[in-house]
Design a protein around this motif. Structure first.
Motif, PDB file in Angstrom:
ATOM      1  N   GLY A   1     -10.569   4.488   4.673  1.00 39.92           N
ATOM      2  CA  GLY A   1      -9.422   4.594   3.773  1.00 39.92           C
ATOM      3  C   GLY A   1      -9.170   3.299   3.028  1.00 39.92           C
ATOM      4  N   PRO A   2      -7.970   3.130   2.491  1.00 39.07           N
ATOM      5  CA  PRO A   2      -7.676   1.957   1.674  1.00 39.07           C
ATOM      6  C   PRO A   2      -7.538   0.678   2.504  1.00 39.07           C
ATOM      7  N   VAL A   3      -7.897  -0.432   1.877  1.00 39.89           N
ATOM      8  CA  VAL A   3      -7.672  -1.766   2.436  1.00 39.89           C
ATOM      9  C   VAL A   3      -6.580  -2.400   1.583  1.00 39.89           C
ATOM     10  N   ARG A   4      -5.370  -2.482   2.131  1.00 48.07           N
ATOM     11  CA  ARG A   4      -4.223  -2.971   1.374  1.00 48.07           C
ATOM     12  C   ARG A   4      -3.979  -4.439   1.700  1.00 48.07           C
ATOM     13  N   LEU A   5      -4.325  -5.289   0.738  1.00 47.82           N
ATOM     14  CA  LEU A   5      -4.122  -6.729   0.901  1.00 47.82           C
ATOM     15  C   LEU A   5      -3.319  -7.297  -0.262  1.00 47.82           C
ATOM     16  N   ALA A   6      -2.607  -6.452  -0.969  1.00 50.45           N
ATOM     17  CA  ALA A   6      -1.843  -6.912  -2.137  1.00 50.45           C
ATOM     18  C   ALA A   6      -0.860  -7.999  -1.729  1.00 50.45           C
ATOM     19  N   GLY A   7      -0.831  -9.062  -2.521  1.00 55.45           N
ATOM     20  CA  GLY A   7       0.118 -10.136  -2.277  1.00 55.45           C
ATOM     21  C   GLY A   7      -0.235 -11.032  -1.118  1.00 55.45           C
ATOM     22  N   ALA A   8      -1.424 -10.875  -0.547  1.00 50.96           N
ATOM     23  CA  ALA A   8      -1.822 -11.710   0.587  1.00 50.96           C
ATOM     24  C   ALA A   8      -2.039 -13.152   0.136  1.00 50.96           C
ATOM     25  N   ARG A   9      -1.837 -14.086   1.067  1.00 52.20           N
ATOM     26  CA  ARG A   9      -2.070 -15.509   0.818  1.00 52.20           C
ATOM     27  C   ARG A   9      -3.038 -16.008   1.886  1.00 52.20           C
TER      28      ARG A   9
ATOM     29  N   GLY B   1     -17.464  10.335  -2.789  1.00 52.23           N
ATOM     30  CA  GLY B   1     -16.992  11.609  -3.310  1.00 52.23           C
ATOM     31  C   GLY B   1     -15.590  11.987  -2.913  1.00 52.23           C
ATOM     32  N   ARG B   2     -14.869  11.121  -2.206  1.00 52.53           N
ATOM     33  CA  ARG B   2     -13.508  11.456  -1.784  1.00 52.53           C
ATOM     34  C   ARG B   2     -12.521  10.569  -2.526  1.00 52.53           C
ATOM     35  N   GLU B   3     -11.604  11.180  -3.260  1.00 55.56           N
ATOM     36  CA  GLU B   3     -10.577  10.453  -4.004  1.00 55.56           C
ATOM     37  C   GLU B   3      -9.373  10.220  -3.109  1.00 55.56           C
ATOM     38  N   SER B   4      -9.037   8.941  -2.886  1.00 54.81           N
ATOM     39  CA  SER B   4      -7.961   8.603  -1.959  1.00 54.81           C
ATOM     40  C   SER B   4      -6.587   8.643  -2.619  1.00 54.81           C
ATOM     41  N   GLY B   5      -6.529   8.650  -3.950  1.00 52.51           N
ATOM     42  CA  GLY B   5      -5.249   8.660  -4.644  1.00 52.51           C
ATOM     43  C   GLY B   5      -4.673   7.282  -4.860  1.00 52.51           C
ATOM     44  N   GLU B   6      -5.327   6.257  -4.360  1.00 55.41           N
ATOM     45  CA  GLU B   6      -4.911   4.877  -4.569  1.00 55.41           C
ATOM     46  C   GLU B   6      -6.173   4.014  -4.544  1.00 55.41           C
ATOM     47  N   PRO B   7      -6.084   2.771  -5.049  1.00 59.48           N
ATOM     48  CA  PRO B   7      -7.267   1.905  -5.008  1.00 59.48           C
ATOM     49  C   PRO B   7      -7.764   1.725  -3.574  1.00 59.48           C
ATOM     50  N   VAL B   8      -9.052   1.771  -3.402  1.00 53.71           N
ATOM     51  CA  VAL B   8      -9.625   1.620  -2.066  1.00 53.71           C
ATOM     52  C   VAL B   8      -9.508   0.168  -1.601  1.00 53.71           C
ATOM     53  N   LEU B   9      -9.771  -0.773  -2.493  1.00 54.45           N
ATOM     54  CA  LEU B   9      -9.623  -2.194  -2.168  1.00 54.45           C
ATOM     55  C   LEU B   9      -8.499  -2.757  -3.021  1.00 54.45           C
ATOM     56  N   GLN B  10      -7.427  -3.184  -2.373  1.00 55.75           N
ATOM     57  CA  GLN B  10      -6.252  -3.673  -3.093  1.00 55.75           C
ATOM     58  C   GLN B  10      -6.076  -5.168  -2.838  1.00 55.75           C
TER      59      GLN B  10
ATOM     60  N   VAL C   1     -19.823  -2.368  -0.875  1.00 54.00           N
ATOM     61  CA  VAL C   1     -19.886  -1.006  -1.419  1.00 54.00           C
ATOM     62  C   VAL C   1     -18.465  -0.454  -1.409  1.00 54.00           C
ATOM     63  N   VAL C   2     -17.978  -0.083  -2.583  1.00 52.18           N
ATOM     64  CA  VAL C   2     -16.624   0.447  -2.702  1.00 52.18           C
ATOM     65  C   VAL C   2     -16.705   1.830  -3.342  1.00 52.18           C
ATOM     66  N   HIS C   3     -16.301   2.852  -2.591  1.00 56.12           N
ATOM     67  CA  HIS C   3     -16.263   4.222  -3.118  1.00 56.12           C
ATOM     68  C   HIS C   3     -14.845   4.481  -3.614  1.00 56.12           C
ATOM     69  N   GLY C   4     -14.574   4.079  -4.842  1.00 55.44           N
ATOM     70  CA  GLY C   4     -13.239   4.168  -5.397  1.00 55.44           C
ATOM     71  C   GLY C   4     -12.943   2.903  -6.177  1.00 55.44           C
ATOM     72  N   GLU C   5     -11.681   2.672  -6.457  1.00 53.52           N
ATOM     73  CA  GLU C   5     -11.299   1.528  -7.289  1.00 53.52           C
ATOM     74  C   GLU C   5     -11.142   0.258  -6.461  1.00 53.52           C
ATOM     75  N   ALA C   6     -11.735  -0.834  -6.957  1.00 50.49           N
ATOM     76  CA  ALA C   6     -11.496  -2.165  -6.409  1.00 50.49           C
ATOM     77  C   ALA C   6     -10.538  -2.869  -7.360  1.00 50.49           C
TER      78      ALA C   6
END
Length: 479
Positions: free
Chosen positions: A130-138, A154-163, A179-184
């Protein structure tokens, strides 16, 4: 939590924690590798310390059950959970660590927005469904995502996979072979060192494979041999070194494949990159060096406002001009001026004149009919001032025709007693050059066909004088 409540493997981890020793559970049976997330949380947030020892959680090949919830926690020791399997996504929102590593682990997702790490963050070789949420990390040190595989094909998660939007990295961002299947997504990220995406595979057909608007990099952004299926959006990036996409493949048929617009870049390299599938946008960007062969460009490009100091590899002007014909917005004067300037800067004045001539011809197609006719005349006679030898050839030919014709059919003298001796060459020259008076034209008057020839030479002379003057004026003003 009391130690008497722990399993055998948990007791080993508990006892090793105070000394900072590593526990490898690879040789344990499947049930012996299980560690409860609650036990790990109790260790990290408890007071299990020994005087004179540096504690640390270092575990390999464990299966972590339950959710490791460390949201907003302050962990003052290093954490390394390598090659572990997590049944639930770790919750690290707002947590603080000395150093954190999940190298080689398998996770359903990772929730770590606004994470703080004093050292390095390692997610290399991880498998995250699933997604890796690191937005705003320091992250004070480097971030390692080398050979990680994120998302499912082939699976759309509905949000960026790498954030990684608005993330701040104090060192390099290593994502070699990721390898990122979705948006980085690296929107607004700030990396003090370099971003390394060599051999990465970003797969998001029809969407953004890499969304890195306003990314700021302290040195270089490397993406050699990168493969991107979907749009690579680098609008507004700041990279003082080089963006190196040598041998990279970009494919987004029917849309924009590569966008590096409104960017400030030291060097942009697409050395030996295959032909890009989809539109390329470089509008309003500033670059010291642009290295891309004409055959790498697609059928549609946007280059208006692009400024570069050096263009590489050096190619004949005709090959570069073919690219300007693909400009999606039609005739863009700035693109021609920029190309001519680049040729002039390296001393290829002939190529620069060829580009300027092509610009005038392209501009002519946008003019009214009468202006196009005048443009054709300037092009035919003097090449808009960029082919002065052509004008000299026309004048020499007409002068020769006039000299021979008037030598064979001498005009009559208007005042025989006052007229100077007739000279066919001087007479033809007097007719051709409107600002020259050799005294022949006023003294002699041709008859019949010679008179029509004289009219033709006079008209032609004025046309040449006007077109040459216009061309010279244009050249001088440009210089």
């Amino acid at each position: 939590m009391e130690i008497s409540e722990l399993t055998g493997s948990e007791r080993r981890v508990w006892e090793a924690f105070a000394r900072g020793d590593r526990v490898d559970l690879a040789d344990e049976p499947e049930e012996g590798r299980v560690l409860r997330a609650a036990v790990l949380r109790a260790l990290l947030l408890g007071e299990h310390r020994r005087d004179g020892e540096v504690p640390g959680l270092h575990v390999d090949h464990a299966r972590v059950t339950g959710q490791l919830d460390l949201a907003h926690a302050v962990v003052d020791c290093a954490v390394s959970l390598r090659t572990c399997v997590f049944e639930e996504p770790p919750q690290l929102y707002g947590a603080q660590f000395r150093r954190f590593s999940l190298r080689g682990s398998t996770l359903p997702a990772l929730y770590a927005a606004t994470l703080r790490v004093d050292g390095t963050l390692t997610l290399a070789h991880c498998r995250v469904r699933g997604p890796v949420r690191l937005a705003g990390a320091r992250i004070a040190g480097a971030v390692f995502l080398t050979r990680a595989e994120l998302g499912l094909p082939g699976r759309e998660s509905g949000e960026p996979v790498l954030q990684l939007n608005q993330v701040a990295v104090g060192d390099d961002l290593w994502a070699l072979g990721i390898v990122v299947h979705g948006e980085a997504r690296l929107l607004g990220a700030n990396v003090t060192g370099a971003v390394k995406l060599d051999d990465a595979h970003l797969d998001h057909p029809g969407g953004d494979a890499l969304y890195a608007k306003t990314l700021t990099v302290g040195s270089d952004l490397h993406g050699m041999r990168l493969r991107a299926s979907g749009r690579v959006n680098l609008r507004g990036v700041r990279v003082p070194g080089q963006i190196n996409f040598a041998y990279a493949r970009f494919a987004n048929p029917g849309g924009t494949a590569l966008r590096v617009s409104s960017a400030v870049v030291g060097e942009l390299w697409l050395r030996e990159a295959p032909r890009i599938e989809g539109e390329v946008t470089l509008r309003r960007s500033q670059m010291e060096l642009l290295h891309i062969a004409p055959e790498s460009y697609p059928d549609s490009v946007l280059l208006d406002g692009l400024v570069y100091t050096t263009l590489s590899p050096h190619q004949p002007a005709e090959r570069r001009l073919a690219l300007l014909e693909r400009e999606s917005e039609g005739y863009v004067p700035h693109a021609y001026e920029q190309l001519a300037t680049a040729y002039r800067r390296v001393g290829d004045d002939s190529a620069a004149r060829t580009v300027q001539l092509a610009k005038q011809r392209r501009h002519r197609a946008t003019l009214p009919v009468y202006a196009r006719a005048w443009g054709h005349l300037q092009d035919f006679t003097v090449g808009y001032g960029f082919r002065p030898v052509r004008a000299a050839g026309w004048l020499a030919s007409l002068l020769l025709v006039g000299t021979v014709a008037f030598a064979l059919d001498t005009p009559r003298a208007l005042k025989p007693e006052e007229s100077p001796p007739f000279n066919a060459f001087a007479y033809a020259l007097d007719l051709l050059l409107p600002i020259v008076d050799l005294g022949q034209e006023k003294a002699y008057a041709p008859d019949g066909g010679a008179q029509w020839l004289a009219y033709g030479l006079i008209i032609t002379g004025w046309v040449f004088a006007t077109t040459i003057a216009a061309g010279v004026t244009r050249t001088i003003s440009r210089q």
